[in-house]
Design a protein around this motif. Structure first.
Motif, PDB file in Angstrom:
ATOM      1  N   ALA A 173       0.832  -1.120  -0.175  1.00 25.27           N
ATOM      2  CA  ALA A 173      -0.033  -0.007   0.150  1.00 25.27           C
ATOM      3  C   ALA A 173       0.882   1.394   0.014  1.00 25.27           C
ATOM      4  CB  ALA A 173      -0.796  -0.001   1.194  1.00 25.27           C
ATOM      5  N   ARG A 174       2.228   1.184   0.406  1.00 27.03           N
ATOM      6  CA  ARG A 174       3.177   2.293   0.400  1.00 27.03           C
ATOM      7  C   ARG A 174       3.705   2.513  -0.698  1.00 27.03           C
ATOM      8  NH1 ARG A 174       3.596  -0.321   5.418  1.00 27.03           N
ATOM      9  NH2 ARG A 174       2.728   0.867   7.364  1.00 27.03           N
ATOM     10  N   GLY A 175       3.408   1.536  -1.785  1.00 31.45           N
ATOM     11  CA  GLY A 175       4.253   1.742  -3.239  1.00 31.45           C
ATOM     12  C   GLY A 175       3.842   2.830  -3.773  1.00 31.45           C
ATOM     13  N   ILE A 176       4.535   3.047  -5.053  1.00 29.83           N
ATOM     14  CA  ILE A 176       4.312   4.292  -5.836  1.00 29.83           C
ATOM     15  C   ILE A 176       3.325   3.684  -6.965  1.00 29.83           C
ATOM     16  CG2 ILE A 176       5.277   5.828  -7.522  1.00 29.83           C
ATOM     17  CD1 ILE A 176       7.768   5.945  -5.664  1.00 29.83           C
ATOM     18  N   THR A 177       2.199   4.468  -7.224  1.00 28.47           N
ATOM     19  CA  THR A 177       1.247   3.976  -8.298  1.00 28.47           C
ATOM     20  C   THR A 177       1.705   4.457  -9.564  1.00 28.47           C
ATOM     21  OG1 THR A 177      -0.220   5.574  -7.848  1.00 28.47           O
ATOM     22  CG2 THR A 177      -0.518   3.647  -6.685  1.00 28.47           C
ATOM     23  N   GLY A 178       1.556   3.688 -10.550  1.00 27.78           N
ATOM     24  CA  GLY A 178       1.810   4.282 -11.908  1.00 27.78           C
ATOM     25  C   GLY A 178       0.852   3.392 -13.167  1.00 27.78           C
ATOM     26  N   ASP A 179       1.529   3.672 -14.260  1.00 27.94           N
ATOM     27  CA  ASP A 179       1.070   3.082 -15.580  1.00 27.94           C
ATOM     28  C   ASP A 179       1.763   2.462 -16.256  1.00 27.94           C
ATOM     29  OD1 ASP A 179      -0.139   3.226 -18.324  1.00 27.94           O
ATOM     30  OD2 ASP A 179      -2.028   3.468 -17.303  1.00 27.94           O
ATOM     31  N   LEU A 180       1.924   1.257 -16.646  1.00 29.70           N
ATOM     32  CA  LEU A 180       2.777   0.396 -17.384  1.00 29.70           C
ATOM     33  C   LEU A 180       2.319  -0.327 -18.548  1.00 29.70           C
ATOM     34  CD1 LEU A 180       5.560  -1.180 -15.022  1.00 29.70           C
ATOM     35  CD2 LEU A 180       5.862   0.851 -16.698  1.00 29.70           C
ATOM     36  N   GLY A 213      -0.082   0.685 -20.438  1.00 27.44           N
ATOM     37  CA  GLY A 213      -1.721   0.995 -19.996  1.00 27.44           C
ATOM     38  C   GLY A 213      -2.567   0.267 -18.769  1.00 27.44           C
ATOM     39  N   GLN A 214      -1.429  -0.409 -18.100  1.00 29.71           N
ATOM     40  CA  GLN A 214      -2.114  -1.001 -16.969  1.00 29.71           C
ATOM     41  C   GLN A 214      -1.689  -0.461 -15.726  1.00 29.71           C
ATOM     42  OE1 GLN A 214      -4.149  -3.883 -16.930  1.00 29.71           O
ATOM     43  NE2 GLN A 214      -4.295  -3.331 -19.145  1.00 29.71           N
ATOM     44  N   PRO A 215      -2.614  -0.349 -14.640  1.00 28.45           N
ATOM     45  CA  PRO A 215      -2.395   0.183 -13.509  1.00 28.45           C
ATOM     46  C   PRO A 215      -1.318  -0.744 -12.543  1.00 28.45           C
ATOM     47  CG  PRO A 215      -4.659  -0.442 -13.377  1.00 28.45           C
ATOM     48  CD  PRO A 215      -4.000  -0.745 -14.772  1.00 28.45           C
ATOM     49  N   VAL A 216      -0.341  -0.175 -12.016  1.00 29.98           N
ATOM     50  CA  VAL A 216       0.667  -1.064 -11.404  1.00 29.98           C
ATOM     51  C   VAL A 216       1.070  -0.274  -9.823  1.00 29.98           C
ATOM     52  CG1 VAL A 216       1.566  -1.950 -13.321  1.00 29.98           C
ATOM     53  CG2 VAL A 216       2.464   0.256 -12.450  1.00 29.98           C
ATOM     54  N   VAL A 217       1.443  -0.924  -8.986  1.00 31.20           N
ATOM     55  CA  VAL A 217       2.086  -0.423  -8.030  1.00 31.20           C
ATOM     56  C   VAL A 217       3.507  -1.016  -7.756  1.00 31.20           C
ATOM     57  CG1 VAL A 217       1.052  -2.074  -6.362  1.00 31.20           C
ATOM     58  CG2 VAL A 217       2.074   0.197  -5.226  1.00 31.20           C
ATOM     59  N   ALA A 218       4.553   0.023  -7.635  1.00 29.68           N
ATOM     60  CA  ALA A 218       6.001  -0.533  -7.394  1.00 29.68           C
ATOM     61  C   ALA A 218       6.288  -0.839  -5.888  1.00 29.68           C
ATOM     62  CB  ALA A 218       6.976   0.483  -7.896  1.00 29.68           C
ATOM     63  N   SER A 219       6.731  -2.004  -5.599  1.00 32.22           N
ATOM     64  CA  SER A 219       6.972  -2.486  -4.096  1.00 32.22           C
ATOM     65  C   SER A 219       7.931  -1.324  -3.561  1.00 32.22           C
ATOM     66  CB  SER A 219       7.537  -3.843  -4.134  1.00 32.22           C
ATOM     67  OG  SER A 219       7.883  -3.824  -2.679  1.00 32.22           O
ATOM     68  N   PRO A 220       7.703  -0.896  -2.582  1.00 28.44           N
ATOM     69  CA  PRO A 220       8.772   0.303  -1.934  1.00 28.44           C
ATOM     70  C   PRO A 220      10.035  -0.480  -1.632  1.00 28.44           C
ATOM     71  CG  PRO A 220       6.930  -0.162  -0.167  1.00 28.44           C
ATOM     72  CD  PRO A 220       6.987  -0.888  -1.588  1.00 28.44           C
ATOM     73  N   LEU A 221       9.979  -1.964  -1.475  1.00 24.84           N
ATOM     74  CA  LEU A 221      11.300  -2.190  -1.017  1.00 24.84           C
ATOM     75  C   LEU A 221      12.305  -2.798  -2.172  1.00 24.84           C
ATOM     76  CD1 LEU A 221       9.860  -4.794   1.890  1.00 24.84           C
ATOM     77  CD2 LEU A 221      11.042  -2.675   1.905  1.00 24.84           C
ATOM     78  N   TYR A 222      11.866  -3.679  -3.136  1.00 27.96           N
ATOM     79  CA  TYR A 222      12.776  -4.299  -4.256  1.00 27.96           C
ATOM     80  C   TYR A 222      12.215  -3.707  -5.524  1.00 27.96           C
ATOM     81  CZ  TYR A 222      14.332  -7.188  -0.557  1.00 27.96           C
ATOM     82  OH  TYR A 222      14.851  -7.609   0.597  1.00 27.96           O
ATOM     83  N   LYS A 223      11.283  -2.962  -5.519  1.00 29.38           N
ATOM     84  CA  LYS A 223      10.771  -2.132  -6.636  1.00 29.38           C
ATOM     85  C   LYS A 223      10.131  -2.884  -7.714  1.00 29.38           C
ATOM     86  CE  LYS A 223      12.644   1.385  -4.850  1.00 29.38           C
ATOM     87  NZ  LYS A 223      12.028   1.513  -3.555  1.00 29.38           N
ATOM     88  N   GLN A 224       9.710  -4.126  -7.369  1.00 31.52           N
ATOM     89  CA  GLN A 224       8.813  -4.902  -8.601  1.00 31.52           C
ATOM     90  C   GLN A 224       7.717  -4.322  -8.736  1.00 31.52           C
ATOM     91  OE1 GLN A 224      10.384  -6.759  -5.888  1.00 31.52           O
ATOM     92  NE2 GLN A 224      11.591  -8.202  -6.654  1.00 31.52           N
TER      93      GLN A 224
END
Length: 122
Positions: free
Chosen positions: A59-66, A68-79
């Motif tokens: 829930a603390r990750g950074i949201t974005g779009d890759l 055309g799909q909504p994604v979140v990047a894990s705040p630890l290892y960035k997956q």
């Protein structure tokens, strides 16, 4: 055996933060709910637990779009995790649970399995 579901209220619209996630506790464990008001649908829910670290941080990750799909990047290892399917974009063998979520007036409802709820309560 037919699995039935129920829609549990997990928070209110006032708890949501635009372009970000919040963590809620469910019978399935911690779930991250993301509010992306520029998209339709605007609400997404996946497991809050990062499968690579075991920490409750998605829930603390950074949201974005890759692509055309909504994604979140894990705040630890960035997956990156697809907010619709829970699929990890960097490792196709890894997926987190995804949940159906909706806004019902001021209440945010999350669909969970009754079978899981009963099993956890037992």
């Amino acid at each position: 055996m037919k699995t039935t579901t129920q829609w549990n209220i997990v928070c209110t619209v006032d708890d949501l933060v635009p372009e970000s996630g919040i963590a809620v506790w469910t019978d399935d464990g911690p779930v991250a709910i993301f509010y992306l008001p520029h998209r339709l649908p605007a609400l997404f829910a996946i497991s809050h637990t990062d499968p690579f670290s075991g920490a409750n941080v998605l829930a603390r990750g950074i949201t974005g779009d890759l692509k055309g799909q909504p994604v979140v990047a894990s705040p630890l290892y960035k997956q990156h995790f697809n907010l619709v399917t829970g699929q990890c974009l960097e490792d196709d063998t890894v997926r987190v649970n995804s949940y159906r979520v909706l806004l019902d007036g001021n209440a945010v409802r999350l669909e969970v399995s009754k079978a899981r709820s009963m099993a956890k309560a037992a």
